[in-house]
Enzyme design. Structure first.
Site, PDB file in Angstrom:
ATOM      1  N   SER A 149       7.356   2.285  -1.745  1.00  0.00           N
ATOM      2  CA  SER A 149       6.921   0.886  -1.930  1.00  0.00           C
ATOM      3  C   SER A 149       7.990   0.144  -2.718  1.00  0.00           C
ATOM      4  CB  SER A 149       5.616   0.864  -2.728  1.00  0.00           C
ATOM      5  OG  SER A 149       5.322  -0.457  -3.142  1.00  0.00           O
ATOM      6  N   TYR A 162       0.393   2.879 -13.017  1.00  0.00           N
ATOM      7  CA  TYR A 162       0.638   4.252 -12.548  1.00  0.00           C
ATOM      8  C   TYR A 162       1.125   4.338 -11.102  1.00  0.00           C
ATOM      9  CZ  TYR A 162      -2.134   5.081 -16.752  1.00  0.00           C
ATOM     10  OH  TYR A 162      -2.610   5.058 -18.022  1.00  0.00           O
TER      11      TYR A 162
END
Ligand code: NDP
Length: 281
Positions: A149, A162
């Site tokens: 990502s 996280y």
């Protein structure tokens, strides 16, 4: 005309929805035999229907319901693929999620349990699948594509701490795996998507489909968020995955990241301010 994935067998994790489903469809249309997987039976049925509607015969795909975060789920996936198709050429480690904190805590207040679950799906499942498929991919001189990502880029993400950590770890894992595995003829690379219209943000924030649509529309309408002017669609990412999975197209690319984000990571805060003032003048 045979497609570029003719005679190839691919496992695409997280293919019961979104980017993975589109990737399975693209690979199958281009000749691959594909294993489609996820946990949700209705979504798996929807992927099956999409493949059949595209004219893919049932002999060319396999549906496996499995939790990719479990060792038994990984074994099931690999075992059934080898039983049906006899070999493995391509592994797309696409399954991933930003785990919603059970008490809706945000940022670094999220629980350690949320952290552990986030690492399990986004990193540990990739480590498990890579280790377990290694001997099979070495036999075929195969290819691995990981789906990371843009949250892995070196910028702070205060809302959900996280998930970006997990994707950054995945990127570093890709580089290490790429060096280790190329000695056996296995290539490893990564695609880093930006904002893409899938089920991802519904799961991440517990949104309805309408809320998610508004988010994608608003983001796409704001060129300081997505310079190309629209939120990505799963096929944009599937095409980048296919490029990295196809040895003819990308043989000399090892351990690299392709960012497919409509320009989002090109825009720093300072640029966004300039873009906004130009748009309003
Ligand atoms: P979706 O939520 O639409 O799809 C996620 C897929 O992962 C589903 O098929 C889901 O299957 C599967 N999955 C999740 N957890 C598990 C599990 N424990 N075991 C097995 N399968 C699981 O999201 P996307 O298609 O968007 O996500 C694909 C990848 O793209 C992810 O790695 C995500 O992090 C990444 N990404 C997405 C972005 C976006 O804007 N959409 C942006 C950047 C990266 P099921 O629910 O059936 O278990």
């Amino acid at each position: 005309m045979p497609g570029r994935f003719a005679n190839k067998v691919a496992i695409i994790t997280g293919s019961s929805n979104g980017i993975g489903r589109e990737t399975a469809l693209l690979f199958a249309k281009e000749g691959a035999k594909v294993t489609v997987t996820g946990r949700n039976p209705e979504r798996l049925q929807a992927s099956k229907k999409a493949l059949l509607d595209a004219g893919i015969p049932e002999s060319n795909f396999l549906i496996v319901a499995a939790d990719i975060t479990t060792s038994s789920g990984q074994d099931e996936l690999i075992g059934q693929t080898l039983d049906k198709f006899g070999k493995l050429n391509i592994l797309v480690n696409n399954a991933g999620a930003s785990i919603k904190d059970p008490q809706n805590r945000i940022g670094i207040s999220q629980s350690l349990e949320t952290y552990e679950q986030t690492m399990k799906i986004n990193v540990e499942s990739v480590i498990g699948m890579t280790q377990k498929t290694r001997p099979h991919l070495a036999k075929t001189k195969g290819d691995i594509v990981n789906v990371s990502s843009i949250v892995a880029v070196p910028a702070g993400w205060s809302l959900l701490a996280y998930y970006p950590m997990a994707k950054a770890a995945l990127d570093q894992y890709t580089r290490s795996a790429a060096i280790d595995l190329i000695a056996e003829g296995i290539r490893v690379n990564t695609v880093n998507p930006g904002i893409v219209r899938t089920g991802f943000h519904e799961s991440e924030f517990g949104w309805s489909a309408e809320e998610a649509k508004k988010f994608y529309d608003d983001m796409g309408a704001n060129r300081s968020s997505i310079p190309v002017g629209f939120a990505g669609r799963p096929e944009h990412i599937a095409k980048a995955i296919a490029f990295l999975a196809d040895r003819d197209s990308s043989e000399y690319i090892i351990g690299q990241n392709i960012v497919a984000d409509g320009g989002t990571t090109m825009v720093l805060g300072i640029h966004a301010n300039v873009l906004n003032s130009l748009n309003s003048s």
